[in-house]
Design a protein around this motif. Structure first.
Motif, PDB file in Angstrom:
ATOM      1  N   GLY A 175      42.273  39.604  51.226  1.00  0.00           N
ATOM      2  CA  GLY A 175      42.107  40.056  49.813  1.00  0.00           C
ATOM      3  C   GLY A 175      41.068  41.298  49.810  1.00  0.00           C
ATOM      4  O   GLY A 175      40.329  41.385  50.548  1.00  0.00           O
ATOM      5  N   VAL A 176      41.161  41.769  48.626  1.00  0.00           N
ATOM      6  CA  VAL A 176      39.947  42.832  48.025  1.00  0.00           C
ATOM      7  C   VAL A 176      39.540  42.554  46.899  1.00  0.00           C
ATOM      8  O   VAL A 176      40.012  41.831  45.821  1.00  0.00           O
ATOM      9  CB  VAL A 176      40.745  44.362  48.383  1.00  0.00           C
ATOM     10  CG1 VAL A 176      40.779  44.486  49.731  1.00  0.00           C
ATOM     11  CG2 VAL A 176      41.791  44.167  47.324  1.00  0.00           C
ATOM     12  N   GLY A 177      38.296  42.934  46.804  1.00  0.00           N
ATOM     13  CA  GLY A 177      37.455  42.809  45.211  1.00  0.00           C
ATOM     14  C   GLY A 177      36.000  43.309  45.579  1.00  0.00           C
ATOM     15  O   GLY A 177      35.739  44.218  45.911  1.00  0.00           O
ATOM     16  N   HIS A 191      37.332  37.971  44.787  1.00  0.00           N
ATOM     17  CA  HIS A 191      38.547  38.872  45.203  1.00  0.00           C
ATOM     18  C   HIS A 191      39.789  38.471  44.259  1.00  0.00           C
ATOM     19  O   HIS A 191      40.552  37.428  44.515  1.00  0.00           O
ATOM     20  CB  HIS A 191      38.734  38.760  46.560  1.00  0.00           C
ATOM     21  CG  HIS A 191      38.010  39.407  47.579  1.00  0.00           C
ATOM     22  ND1 HIS A 191      38.043  39.500  48.963  1.00  0.00           N
ATOM     23  CD2 HIS A 191      36.645  40.073  47.339  1.00  0.00           C
ATOM     24  CE1 HIS A 191      37.069  40.435  49.280  1.00  0.00           C
ATOM     25  NE2 HIS A 191      36.294  40.775  48.525  1.00  0.00           N
ATOM     26  N   PRO A 192      39.924  39.188  43.216  1.00  0.00           N
ATOM     27  CA  PRO A 192      41.095  38.702  42.236  1.00  0.00           C
ATOM     28  C   PRO A 192      42.550  39.234  43.094  1.00  0.00           C
ATOM     29  O   PRO A 192      43.372  38.552  42.567  1.00  0.00           O
ATOM     30  CB  PRO A 192      40.674  39.754  40.937  1.00  0.00           C
ATOM     31  CG  PRO A 192      39.886  40.769  41.611  1.00  0.00           C
ATOM     32  CD  PRO A 192      39.180  40.331  42.935  1.00  0.00           C
ATOM     33  N   LEU A 193      42.447  39.849  43.886  1.00  0.00           N
ATOM     34  CA  LEU A 193      43.711  40.152  44.851  1.00  0.00           C
ATOM     35  C   LEU A 193      43.738  39.770  46.016  1.00  0.00           C
ATOM     36  O   LEU A 193      42.993  40.370  47.091  1.00  0.00           O
ATOM     37  CB  LEU A 193      43.883  41.712  44.623  1.00  0.00           C
ATOM     38  CG  LEU A 193      45.299  42.416  45.418  1.00  0.00           C
ATOM     39  CD1 LEU A 193      46.337  41.857  44.474  1.00  0.00           C
ATOM     40  CD2 LEU A 193      45.565  43.990  45.358  1.00  0.00           C
ATOM     41  N   GLN A 208      53.938  26.507  51.030  1.00  0.00           N
ATOM     42  CA  GLN A 208      54.175  27.913  50.400  1.00  0.00           C
ATOM     43  C   GLN A 208      53.188  28.707  50.462  1.00  0.00           C
ATOM     44  O   GLN A 208      52.013  28.439  50.184  1.00  0.00           O
ATOM     45  CB  GLN A 208      54.762  27.871  48.916  1.00  0.00           C
ATOM     46  CG  GLN A 208      55.890  26.752  48.902  1.00  0.00           C
ATOM     47  CD  GLN A 208      56.366  26.566  47.320  1.00  0.00           C
ATOM     48  OE1 GLN A 208      56.241  27.615  46.553  1.00  0.00           O
ATOM     49  NE2 GLN A 208      56.341  25.261  46.974  1.00  0.00           N
ATOM     50  N   SER A 209      53.535  30.134  50.576  1.00  0.00           N
ATOM     51  CA  SER A 209      52.308  31.113  50.604  1.00  0.00           C
ATOM     52  C   SER A 209      52.383  31.647  49.033  1.00  0.00           C
ATOM     53  O   SER A 209      53.416  31.625  48.411  1.00  0.00           O
ATOM     54  CB  SER A 209      52.699  32.123  51.504  1.00  0.00           C
ATOM     55  OG  SER A 209      52.615  31.848  52.680  1.00  0.00           O
ATOM     56  N   SER A 210      51.295  32.434  48.696  1.00  0.00           N
ATOM     57  CA  SER A 210      51.203  32.792  47.262  1.00  0.00           C
ATOM     58  C   SER A 210      50.134  33.775  47.104  1.00  0.00           C
ATOM     59  O   SER A 210      49.059  33.876  47.797  1.00  0.00           O
ATOM     60  CB  SER A 210      51.367  31.570  46.416  1.00  0.00           C
ATOM     61  OG  SER A 210      49.832  30.941  46.291  1.00  0.00           O
ATOM     62  N   LEU A 211      50.184  34.361  45.899  1.00  0.00           N
ATOM     63  CA  LEU A 211      49.169  35.404  45.443  1.00  0.00           C
ATOM     64  C   LEU A 211      48.268  34.764  44.402  1.00  0.00           C
ATOM     65  O   LEU A 211      48.672  34.024  43.884  1.00  0.00           O
ATOM     66  CB  LEU A 211      49.969  36.523  44.939  1.00  0.00           C
ATOM     67  CG  LEU A 211      48.985  37.713  44.443  1.00  0.00           C
ATOM     68  CD1 LEU A 211      48.488  38.528  45.558  1.00  0.00           C
ATOM     69  CD2 LEU A 211      49.632  38.803  43.453  1.00  0.00           C
ATOM     70  N   GLY A 212      46.997  35.121  44.818  1.00  0.00           N
ATOM     71  CA  GLY A 212      45.926  34.368  43.869  1.00  0.00           C
ATOM     72  C   GLY A 212      44.674  35.199  44.035  1.00  0.00           C
ATOM     73  O   GLY A 212      44.434  36.277  44.291  1.00  0.00           O
ATOM     74  N   ALA A 213      43.445  34.256  43.502  1.00  0.00           N
ATOM     75  CA  ALA A 213      42.167  34.839  43.471  1.00  0.00           C
ATOM     76  C   ALA A 213      41.478  33.879  44.796  1.00  0.00           C
ATOM     77  O   ALA A 213      41.406  32.935  44.615  1.00  0.00           O
ATOM     78  CB  ALA A 213      41.507  34.706  42.171  1.00  0.00           C
ATOM     79  N   LYS A 214      40.494  34.929  45.129  1.00  0.00           N
ATOM     80  CA  LYS A 214      39.655  34.052  46.312  1.00  0.00           C
ATOM     81  C   LYS A 214      38.205  34.296  45.747  1.00  0.00           C
ATOM     82  O   LYS A 214      37.770  35.236  45.523  1.00  0.00           O
ATOM     83  CB  LYS A 214      40.025  34.814  47.651  1.00  0.00           C
ATOM     84  CG  LYS A 214      38.944  34.233  48.740  1.00  0.00           C
ATOM     85  CD  LYS A 214      39.393  32.921  49.392  1.00  0.00           C
ATOM     86  CE  LYS A 214      39.068  32.359  50.609  1.00  0.00           C
ATOM     87  NZ  LYS A 214      39.631  31.245  51.127  1.00  0.00           N
ATOM     88  N   PHE A 235      40.519  29.030  46.859  1.00  0.00           N
ATOM     89  CA  PHE A 235      41.852  29.873  46.531  1.00  0.00           C
ATOM     90  C   PHE A 235      42.459  29.261  45.359  1.00  0.00           C
ATOM     91  O   PHE A 235      42.818  28.303  45.279  1.00  0.00           O
ATOM     92  CB  PHE A 235      42.800  29.835  47.535  1.00  0.00           C
ATOM     93  CG  PHE A 235      43.986  30.445  47.230  1.00  0.00           C
ATOM     94  CD1 PHE A 235      44.213  32.220  47.281  1.00  0.00           C
ATOM     95  CD2 PHE A 235      45.191  29.908  47.043  1.00  0.00           C
ATOM     96  CE1 PHE A 235      45.356  32.493  46.794  1.00  0.00           C
ATOM     97  CE2 PHE A 235      46.196  30.420  46.736  1.00  0.00           C
ATOM     98  CZ  PHE A 235      46.191  31.927  46.785  1.00  0.00           C
ATOM     99  N   GLN A 236      42.466  30.239  44.297  1.00  0.00           N
ATOM    100  CA  GLN A 236      43.335  29.704  43.256  1.00  0.00           C
ATOM    101  C   GLN A 236      44.679  30.461  43.084  1.00  0.00           C
ATOM    102  O   GLN A 236      44.625  31.707  42.800  1.00  0.00           O
ATOM    103  CB  GLN A 236      42.337  29.826  41.857  1.00  0.00           C
ATOM    104  CG  GLN A 236      43.284  29.725  40.417  1.00  0.00           C
ATOM    105  CD  GLN A 236      43.396  28.141  40.449  1.00  0.00           C
ATOM    106  OE1 GLN A 236      42.603  27.426  40.724  1.00  0.00           O
ATOM    107  NE2 GLN A 236      44.741  27.719  40.098  1.00  0.00           N
TER     108      GLN A 236
END
Length: 309
Positions: A175-177, A191-193, A208-214, A235-236
């Protein structure tokens, strides 16, 4: 009578001289201690200047714990004839590069332990050590500095087991942030992305993989004989709270002699997908949905000898 009086006077003088010598020695010792403290203060100040210089900073410390025991005809317990033992170790290592315009921080944590309970009255009982704790985590954080305390950053973090079921499951965050360093040795990553990749060959459980915030918070510090590290990784998931997870590890070491001392490690974690995977592997399990899983708090701790590299 004169001889007795003279002898008495001599002893009084001797005691007075000894008392005076003791007080003088204590006064001299106190002055030396003050001098040592002043010198140590100057050494620490110079070390702080060295630590603030650009360049690589590397280090590691770990804890080793273990015990063995043997019982024969000890009828107060359920297995009166047994050999038992446990052994484990943890290693915390880091390699950080700090430059004027960027930084690159790398860290790794390994925690492994084995246990055995050989029941001599049970011929089918195993006499071998088996895995008890199996933790492997590495992360790498790169940041481009906007100011002394803020940076645009990218993070990669990987977690799995290595004694058994390597990468099954495995968790990879990319991720990035932004990264905030409010004080020395404290790093706060937001990192919101972030994408949480989950790897597994289990055909029964659909990881399951997923998109979230770190969010990652790390504080690693060494003060004289004390070394400690605390790391919180969260990880949220934006898709579902059932896919979120967090891990908090803490390591403490105190050097007693040369590089050897005592150490304590504590780890806490919650991961619903891991809990679901474990519950489904138990005989007679009827829980068929991730959302119904009892996401119990996972934990481990270890106390033993510590070695600072």
């Amino acid at each position: 009578m004169k001889k007795t009086l003279l002898l008495f006077t001599f002893f009084i003088g001797l005691i007075s001289i000894n008392a005076q010598t003791l007080e003088e020695l204590k006064a001299t010792q106190a002055a030396k201690k003050d001098s040592i403290a002043a010198i140590q203060g100057r050494v620490n100040a110079i070390q702080g200047q060295i630590d603030a210089l650009p360049g690589w900073k590397k280090g590691a410390f770990g804890t080793i714990g273990g015990s063995i025991s043997s019982f024969k005809n000890w009828f107060a317990q359920g297995t009166p004839n047994n050999n038992s033992g446990n052994i484990g170790f943890t290693v915390n290592a880091y390699a950080n590069l700090n430059q004027d315009k960027f930084f690159w921080r790398n860290a790794g944590n390994i925690n492994l332990s084995w246990v055995k309970l050989d029941d001599k009255d049970d011929p089918t009982d195993s006499d071998k050590f088996r895995e008890a704790t199996d933790v492997f985590n590495i992360n790498s954080l790169y940041g481009r500095k906007l100011s002394e305390k803020f940076a645009i950053s990218g993070l990669g973090e990987y977690r799995t087991t290595i004694l058994s079921n390597f990468n099954d499951p495995g968790f990879l965050d990319l991720g990035v942030g932004a990264t905030w360093t409010p004080v020395k040795d404290l790093v706060v990553v937001i990192h919101p992305l972030n994408y949480n990749f989950v790897f597994s060959s289990n055909s029964v459980i659909d990881f399951q993989s997923s998109l979230g915030a770190k969010i990652l918070v790390d504080y690693t510090r060494q003060i004289d004989a004390v070394s400690f590290k605390t790391n919180l990784s969260m990880f949220q998931s934006y898709k579902s709270g059932d896919l979120s997870n967090w891990t908090w590890t803490n390591s403490f070491g105190y050097t007693l002699w040369k590089m050897i001392g005592v150490g304590f490690d504590l780890g806490l974690r919650q991961n619903k997908q891991e809990a679901f995977n474990y519950q489904q592997s138990q005989p007679g399990s009827t829980n068929a949905q991730l959302k119904n899983t009892d996401n119990k708090l996972q934990s481990y701790w270890m106390f033993g000898l510590n070695y600072k590299f």
